[in-house]
Scaffold this motif. Sequence first.
Motif, PDB file in Angstrom:
ATOM      1  N   ASP A 190       1.016  -1.077  -0.015  1.00 27.29           N
ATOM      2  CA  ASP A 190      -0.199   0.022  -0.036  1.00 27.29           C
ATOM      3  C   ASP A 190       1.126   1.248  -0.086  1.00 27.29           C
ATOM      4  OD1 ASP A 190      -2.596  -1.407  -0.008  1.00 27.29           O
ATOM      5  OD2 ASP A 190      -2.330  -1.895   2.236  1.00 27.29           O
ATOM      6  N   VAL A 191       0.667   2.023  -0.956  1.00 24.19           N
ATOM      7  CA  VAL A 191       1.572   3.256  -1.185  1.00 24.19           C
ATOM      8  C   VAL A 191       0.688   4.501  -1.241  1.00 24.19           C
ATOM      9  CG1 VAL A 191       3.639   2.159  -1.979  1.00 24.19           C
ATOM     10  CG2 VAL A 191       1.764   3.097  -3.657  1.00 24.19           C
ATOM     11  N   PRO A 192       0.998   5.471  -0.747  1.00 19.98           N
ATOM     12  CA  PRO A 192       0.137   6.511  -1.030  1.00 19.98           C
ATOM     13  C   PRO A 192       0.093   7.329  -2.526  1.00 19.98           C
ATOM     14  CG  PRO A 192       1.475   7.243   0.588  1.00 19.98           C
ATOM     15  CD  PRO A 192       1.927   5.817   0.153  1.00 19.98           C
ATOM     16  N   ILE A 193      -1.134   7.433  -2.940  1.00 16.08           N
ATOM     17  CA  ILE A 193      -1.067   8.019  -4.299  1.00 16.08           C
ATOM     18  C   ILE A 193      -1.779   9.624  -4.484  1.00 16.08           C
ATOM     19  CG2 ILE A 193      -2.306   7.561  -6.653  1.00 16.08           C
ATOM     20  CD1 ILE A 193      -2.466   4.672  -5.886  1.00 16.08           C
ATOM     21  N   SER A 194      -1.157  10.315  -5.246  1.00 13.29           N
ATOM     22  CA  SER A 194      -1.556  11.805  -4.964  1.00 13.29           C
ATOM     23  C   SER A 194      -1.675  12.088  -6.605  1.00 13.29           C
ATOM     24  CB  SER A 194      -0.700  12.726  -4.169  1.00 13.29           C
ATOM     25  OG  SER A 194      -1.191  13.709  -4.275  1.00 13.29           O
ATOM     26  N   PHE A 195      -2.768  12.628  -6.915  1.00 12.65           N
ATOM     27  CA  PHE A 195      -2.753  13.487  -8.208  1.00 12.65           C
ATOM     28  C   PHE A 195      -3.685  14.706  -8.395  1.00 12.65           C
ATOM     29  CE2 PHE A 195      -6.229  10.104  -8.107  1.00 12.65           C
ATOM     30  CZ  PHE A 195      -7.337  11.039  -8.696  1.00 12.65           C
ATOM     31  N   ASN A 196      -3.379  15.309  -9.258  1.00 10.31           N
ATOM     32  CA  ASN A 196      -4.056  16.548  -9.609  1.00 10.31           C
ATOM     33  C   ASN A 196      -5.171  16.444 -10.630  1.00 10.31           C
ATOM     34  OD1 ASN A 196      -1.194  17.111  -8.787  1.00 10.31           O
ATOM     35  ND2 ASN A 196      -1.562  19.301  -8.842  1.00 10.31           N
ATOM     36  N   ILE A 197      -5.987  17.240 -10.373  1.00  8.47           N
ATOM     37  CA  ILE A 197      -7.282  17.336 -11.293  1.00  8.47           C
ATOM     38  C   ILE A 197      -7.208  18.866 -11.549  1.00  8.47           C
ATOM     39  CG2 ILE A 197      -8.277  15.093 -10.604  1.00  8.47           C
ATOM     40  CD1 ILE A 197     -10.572  16.860  -9.120  1.00  8.47           C
ATOM     41  N   SER A 198      -7.710  19.245 -12.747  1.00 11.41           N
ATOM     42  CA  SER A 198      -7.872  20.752 -13.012  1.00 11.41           C
ATOM     43  C   SER A 198      -9.110  21.190 -12.894  1.00 11.41           C
ATOM     44  CB  SER A 198      -7.359  20.985 -14.472  1.00 11.41           C
ATOM     45  OG  SER A 198      -8.161  20.630 -15.505  1.00 11.41           O
ATOM     46  N   GLN A 199      -9.285  22.742 -13.074  1.00 10.56           N
ATOM     47  CA  GLN A 199     -10.762  23.248 -13.067  1.00 10.56           C
ATOM     48  C   GLN A 199     -11.443  22.635 -13.992  1.00 10.56           C
ATOM     49  OE1 GLN A 199     -11.198  27.572 -12.656  1.00 10.56           O
ATOM     50  NE2 GLN A 199     -12.372  27.568 -14.445  1.00 10.56           N
ATOM     51  N   PHE A 200     -10.741  22.374 -15.037  1.00  5.68           N
ATOM     52  CA  PHE A 200     -11.498  22.091 -16.316  1.00  5.68           C
ATOM     53  C   PHE A 200     -11.990  20.695 -16.239  1.00  5.68           C
ATOM     54  CE2 PHE A 200      -8.461  24.925 -17.995  1.00  5.68           C
ATOM     55  CZ  PHE A 200      -9.440  25.682 -18.380  1.00  5.68           C
ATOM     56  N   ASP A 201     -11.681  19.842 -15.166  1.00  9.40           N
ATOM     57  CA  ASP A 201     -12.384  18.317 -14.864  1.00  9.40           C
ATOM     58  C   ASP A 201     -13.515  18.446 -14.241  1.00  9.40           C
ATOM     59  OD1 ASP A 201     -10.055  16.766 -15.801  1.00  9.40           O
ATOM     60  OD2 ASP A 201      -9.052  17.336 -14.141  1.00  9.40           O
ATOM     61  N   PHE A 202     -13.695  19.629 -13.848  1.00  6.68           N
ATOM     62  CA  PHE A 202     -14.913  19.839 -12.966  1.00  6.68           C
ATOM     63  C   PHE A 202     -16.327  19.987 -13.984  1.00  6.68           C
ATOM     64  CE2 PHE A 202     -12.281  20.387  -9.261  1.00  6.68           C
ATOM     65  CZ  PHE A 202     -12.781  19.773  -8.462  1.00  6.68           C
ATOM     66  N   TYR A 203     -15.996  20.346 -15.299  1.00  7.37           N
ATOM     67  CA  TYR A 203     -16.981  20.487 -16.163  1.00  7.37           C
ATOM     68  C   TYR A 203     -17.585  18.998 -16.561  1.00  7.37           C
ATOM     69  CZ  TYR A 203     -15.835  25.401 -16.697  1.00  7.37           C
ATOM     70  OH  TYR A 203     -15.707  26.700 -16.377  1.00  7.37           O
ATOM     71  N   TYR A 204     -16.808  17.987 -16.257  1.00  7.56           N
ATOM     72  CA  TYR A 204     -16.994  16.426 -16.622  1.00  7.56           C
ATOM     73  C   TYR A 204     -17.993  16.225 -15.414  1.00  7.56           C
ATOM     74  CZ  TYR A 204     -16.126  11.625 -17.391  1.00  7.56           C
ATOM     75  OH  TYR A 204     -16.579  10.463 -17.705  1.00  7.56           O
ATOM     76  N   ASP A 205     -19.178  15.660 -15.852  1.00 11.64           N
ATOM     77  CA  ASP A 205     -20.146  15.278 -14.804  1.00 11.64           C
ATOM     78  C   ASP A 205     -19.745  14.315 -14.329  1.00 11.64           C
ATOM     79  OD1 ASP A 205     -22.563  16.386 -13.631  1.00 11.64           O
ATOM     80  OD2 ASP A 205     -23.574  14.766 -14.564  1.00 11.64           O
ATOM     81  N   ASN A 206     -19.105  13.046 -14.809  1.00 11.59           N
ATOM     82  CA  ASN A 206     -18.900  11.950 -14.030  1.00 11.59           C
ATOM     83  C   ASN A 206     -17.660  11.680 -13.182  1.00 11.59           C
ATOM     84  OD1 ASN A 206     -21.323  10.947 -15.103  1.00 11.59           O
ATOM     85  ND2 ASN A 206     -20.455  10.182 -16.874  1.00 11.59           N
ATOM     86  N   LEU A 207     -16.961  12.797 -13.129  1.00  7.73           N
ATOM     87  CA  LEU A 207     -15.747  12.683 -12.496  1.00  7.73           C
ATOM     88  C   LEU A 207     -15.598  11.959 -11.277  1.00  7.73           C
ATOM     89  CD1 LEU A 207     -12.644  13.699 -12.639  1.00  7.73           C
ATOM     90  CD2 LEU A 207     -13.613  15.688 -10.954  1.00  7.73           C
ATOM     91  N   GLU A 208     -16.443  12.134 -10.125  1.00 11.10           N
ATOM     92  CA  GLU A 208     -16.272  11.431  -9.080  1.00 11.10           C
ATOM     93  C   GLU A 208     -16.727   9.984  -9.232  1.00 11.10           C
ATOM     94  OE1 GLU A 208     -18.244  14.018  -9.567  1.00 11.10           O
ATOM     95  OE2 GLU A 208     -19.395  14.435  -7.955  1.00 11.10           O
ATOM     96  N   SER A 209     -17.730   9.711 -10.063  1.00  7.24           N
ATOM     97  CA  SER A 209     -18.213   8.155 -10.281  1.00  7.24           C
ATOM     98  C   SER A 209     -16.835   7.378 -10.987  1.00  7.24           C
ATOM     99  CB  SER A 209     -19.503   8.073 -11.046  1.00  7.24           C
ATOM    100  OG  SER A 209     -19.218   8.645 -12.181  1.00  7.24           O
TER     101      SER A 209
END
Length: 156
Positions: A16-35
């Motif tokens: 188990d290793v920590p994973i960190s990643f960035n999302i951009s402002q533009f990703d929030f226009y995508y409605d299924n992001l969290e799913s």
Amino acid sequence: MGRHDASSRATHCKVDVPISFNISQFDFYYDNLESDIIEIINLHNIKPSFIEIEIPELRDSKLYPRLERFINTISKYGVKICLDKFGTKTSSLSLLSSYHFDTLKINREVVNQLLLKNKVNLIFTKALLAITKELNIKVIAQGIETIEAKIPFTDL
């Protein structure tokens, strides 16, 4: 965000290793992001507590309801949320009081000004650290690469 970039790396790990990643402002226009993120986590059997998603401050205020939905959904699933690049021109303390963040990354420019002994930034940083401590938010100061650079932060 590459749909499977982070997950494909994690799949090959046997620990188990920590994973960190960035999302951009533009990703929030995508409605299924969290799913989609939750689907990837489940598909690759990744522990949500080992994931931290770094989000920027949004310039488009119309996206704030979307941000709230994203944070609520992802946080309930156990994924950590980091507010990235705090201290840029659009920074707002109201974000810290309105949304749940696990981590706050102070922008490198603010850190550099503090290292130059900028009095205004010193006062601001002290207040910000007090607020984050009370809100139980972990703070990362970007750009501290030497012990000398760490000293002003340990003195606050």
